[in-house]
Design a protein around this motif. Structure first.
Motif, PDB file in Angstrom:
ATOM      1  N   SER A 124      62.628  60.987   2.956  1.00 26.25           N
ATOM      2  CA  SER A 124      63.663  59.955   3.001  1.00 26.25           C
ATOM      3  C   SER A 124      63.630  59.102   1.733  1.00 26.25           C
ATOM      4  O   SER A 124      62.646  59.083   1.003  1.00 26.25           O
ATOM      5  CB  SER A 124      63.468  59.073   4.232  1.00 26.25           C
ATOM      6  OG  SER A 124      62.272  58.342   4.131  1.00 26.25           O
ATOM      7  N   GLU A 125      64.739  58.393   1.490  1.00 29.35           N
ATOM      8  CA  GLU A 125      64.826  57.535   0.305  1.00 29.35           C
ATOM      9  C   GLU A 125      64.051  56.239   0.477  1.00 29.35           C
ATOM     10  O   GLU A 125      63.526  55.689  -0.485  1.00 29.35           O
ATOM     11  CB  GLU A 125      66.284  57.215  -0.003  1.00 29.35           C
ATOM     12  CG  GLU A 125      67.051  58.412  -0.513  1.00 29.35           C
ATOM     13  CD  GLU A 125      68.479  58.065  -0.862  1.00 29.35           C
ATOM     14  OE1 GLU A 125      68.767  56.878  -1.100  1.00 29.35           O
ATOM     15  OE2 GLU A 125      69.299  58.978  -0.886  1.00 29.35           O
ATOM     16  N   SER A 126      64.010  55.723   1.707  1.00 23.48           N
ATOM     17  CA  SER A 126      63.271  54.491   1.962  1.00 23.48           C
ATOM     18  C   SER A 126      62.663  54.550   3.361  1.00 23.48           C
ATOM     19  O   SER A 126      63.107  55.320   4.212  1.00 23.48           O
ATOM     20  CB  SER A 126      64.167  53.260   1.827  1.00 23.48           C
ATOM     21  OG  SER A 126      65.165  53.277   2.816  1.00 23.48           O
ATOM     22  N   THR A 127      61.655  53.732   3.561  1.00 23.78           N
ATOM     23  CA  THR A 127      60.935  53.689   4.823  1.00 23.78           C
ATOM     24  C   THR A 127      60.726  52.230   5.204  1.00 23.78           C
ATOM     25  O   THR A 127      60.351  51.415   4.375  1.00 23.78           O
ATOM     26  CB  THR A 127      59.560  54.386   4.690  1.00 23.78           C
ATOM     27  OG1 THR A 127      59.780  55.736   4.278  1.00 23.78           O
ATOM     28  CG2 THR A 127      58.805  54.388   5.994  1.00 23.78           C
ATOM     29  N   GLU A 136      60.520  51.921  -1.036  1.00 32.11           N
ATOM     30  CA  GLU A 136      61.446  52.817  -1.740  1.00 32.11           C
ATOM     31  C   GLU A 136      60.643  54.049  -2.124  1.00 32.11           C
ATOM     32  O   GLU A 136      59.761  53.974  -2.967  1.00 32.11           O
ATOM     33  CB  GLU A 136      62.039  52.129  -2.965  1.00 32.11           C
ATOM     34  CG  GLU A 136      62.874  50.915  -2.630  1.00 32.11           C
ATOM     35  CD  GLU A 136      64.087  51.225  -1.781  1.00 32.11           C
ATOM     36  OE1 GLU A 136      64.685  52.318  -1.917  1.00 32.11           O
ATOM     37  OE2 GLU A 136      64.436  50.369  -0.945  1.00 32.11           O
ATOM     38  N   ASN A 137      60.926  55.164  -1.460  1.00 28.75           N
ATOM     39  CA  ASN A 137      60.174  56.391  -1.711  1.00 28.75           C
ATOM     40  C   ASN A 137      60.623  57.018  -3.025  1.00 28.75           C
ATOM     41  O   ASN A 137      61.780  56.968  -3.400  1.00 28.75           O
ATOM     42  CB  ASN A 137      60.370  57.374  -0.563  1.00 28.75           C
ATOM     43  CG  ASN A 137      59.905  56.787   0.753  1.00 28.75           C
ATOM     44  OD1 ASN A 137      59.047  55.919   0.790  1.00 28.75           O
ATOM     45  ND2 ASN A 137      60.486  57.246   1.844  1.00 28.75           N
ATOM     46  N   GLN A 138      59.660  57.593  -3.726  1.00 28.36           N
ATOM     47  CA  GLN A 138      59.959  58.184  -5.030  1.00 28.36           C
ATOM     48  C   GLN A 138      59.847  59.668  -4.987  1.00 28.36           C
ATOM     49  O   GLN A 138      59.111  60.248  -4.341  1.00 28.36           O
ATOM     50  CB  GLN A 138      59.012  57.630  -6.074  1.00 28.36           C
ATOM     51  CG  GLN A 138      59.160  56.144  -6.186  1.00 28.36           C
ATOM     52  CD  GLN A 138      58.086  55.524  -7.079  1.00 28.36           C
ATOM     53  OE1 GLN A 138      57.261  56.205  -7.654  1.00 28.36           O
ATOM     54  NE2 GLN A 138      58.121  54.223  -7.181  1.00 28.36           N
TER      55      GLN A 138
END
Length: 63
Positions: free
Chosen positions: A42-45, A61-63
């Motif tokens: 996912s893009e963010s958690t 904010e996942n990279q």
């Protein structure tokens, strides 16, 4: 807390208690593995934590 870990970079501190990750409660190791797999895709958690008795939400904010 491991230096430079995803949680360290998110601003978590020693003593913080993770109550849920994207609405799912961490617990059994099998559940935790499932949650971390989901985080990678996912893009963010969203982390709901308790710090010094206060409920907080941290967005990673996942990279």
């Amino acid at each position: 807390m491991r230096p430079n870990s995803i949680f360290d970079k998110a601003g978590l501190k020693n003593g913080d208690v993770i109550e849920s990750i994207d609405g799912e409660k961490p617990g059994a190791s099998a559940n935790s593995s499932k949650i971390f797999q989901k985080m990678r895709g996912s893009e963010s958690t969203s982390l709901q934590i308790t710090r010094d008795g206060a409920q907080l939400e941290i967005i990673l904010e996942n990279q």
